[in-house]
Write an enzyme that holds these catalytic residues in place. Structure first.
Site, PDB file in Angstrom:
ATOM      1  N   ASP A   1       0.760  -1.143   0.032  1.00 55.51           N
ATOM      2  CA  ASP A   1       0.164  -0.160   0.278  1.00 55.51           C
ATOM      3  C   ASP A   1       0.443   1.438  -0.292  1.00 55.51           C
ATOM      4  O   ASP A   1       0.028   2.458   0.937  1.00 55.51           O
ATOM      5  CB  ASP A   1      -0.858  -0.098   0.981  1.00 55.51           C
TER       6      ASP A   1
ATOM      7  N   LYS B   1      -6.950  -4.482  -2.818  1.00 54.59           N
ATOM      8  CA  LYS B   1      -7.964  -4.901  -1.597  1.00 54.59           C
ATOM      9  C   LYS B   1      -8.843  -4.408  -0.932  1.00 54.59           C
ATOM     10  O   LYS B   1      -8.713  -2.944  -1.724  1.00 54.59           O
ATOM     11  CB  LYS B   1      -6.968  -5.620  -0.249  1.00 54.59           C
TER      12      LYS B   1
ATOM     13  N   CYS C   1      -1.916  -2.622   7.982  1.00 52.83           N
ATOM     14  CA  CYS C   1      -1.264  -3.841   6.593  1.00 52.83           C
ATOM     15  C   CYS C   1      -0.381  -4.063   6.348  1.00 52.83           C
ATOM     16  O   CYS C   1      -0.400  -6.077   6.124  1.00 52.83           O
ATOM     17  CB  CYS C   1      -2.156  -2.239   5.664  1.00 52.83           C
TER      18      CYS C   1
END
Length: 242
Positions: free
Chosen positions: A47, A145, A190
């Site tokens: 990310d 996601k 994450c």
């Protein structure tokens, strides 16, 4: 004039040779301590997107500082996977989707506790794009996601319901990858969830600390490192990689 006896010269040369030998052994030992990623290793870059960089809607402090570190170590990996938050406009994890709620409050959803976030990484927006300075041309897979509206997804392996799979575990198994090195944003969400699920999938897991940054809500970074250590995740620095 300085006069040296033959025996002194011989002993002196022997000492120099011994010193070189010892230094060589030390150098070999130091090299042996380095971790060399091989064909069965993969780098996971989590990310690193505009929304999480300074100026973004959910900026992680110093988030941009991971980029040069990740770019540098990525050169040592032939297998690289990247992840990308990819939320719907009114995602359930957004505070704006719940009347009267504010960012960083926690609510109970069907799958458990959910931190409510500012709107971020909405599909197709500039904020959702991977940072332009990430330079990893050999990356072979991007896992998107968080695109199911009613469940959040921190981990690269499983959504927050702990049932819905992304397919990453199967992908790594097919490619005979047994070790992953996790980097990116954010350490306490994450990155940590990815590392823990990787361990649960039976993988050897390293998290590269200086290639990550955290949000740190009420000590969440410290708690994440504790949880990862208990699960057998190894914390390293980028300098530990050969």
């Amino acid at each position: 004039m300085i006069h040296l006896h033959r025996r002194e010269v011989v002993f002196g040369l022997a000492g120099v040779a011994l010193a070189h030998t010892m230094l060589g052994r030390v150098g070999m030992a130091l090299a042996a301590d380095k971790i060399k990623p091989g064909p069965s290793s993969a780098l996971i870059v989590v990310d690193v997107q505009n929304c999480f960089l300074p100026g973004g809607s959910l900026a992680v402090k110093d988030g941009d500082q991971v980029i040069p570190v990740i770019n540098r170590i990525a050169k040592e990996f032939e297998n690289v996977v990247m992840t990308q938050d990819w939320h719907t406009v009114h995602h359930t994890s957004f505070a704006s989707s719940h009347e009267g709620k504010k960012p960083f409050e926690v609510i109970k959803l069907a799958y458990g506790n959910q931190v409510l976030w500012p709107d971020h990484c909405v599909q197709g927006t500039e904020g959702a794009h991977i940072a332009k300075d990430i330079n990893i041309p050999q990356a072979s897979l991007i896992i998107r996601k968080g695109y199911h509206n009613d469940v959040d997804s921190y981990s690269a392996f499983l959504e927050a319901d702990k049932e819905t799979r992304t397919g990453l575990a199967g992908y790594l198994k097919e490619r005979k990858i047994d070790t992953v090195f996790v980097t990116g944003l954010a350490t306490d969400f994450c990155v940590a969830w990815t590392a823990l699920d990787a361990r649960n999938a039976g993988l050897n897991v390293y998290v590269v600390e200086d290639a990550c940054r955290g949000i740190d809500i009420n000590g969440s970074v410290g708690k994440a490192w504790e949880d990862m250590a208990k699960a057998g995740v190894k914390k390293i620095q980028s300098s530990d990689l050969a």
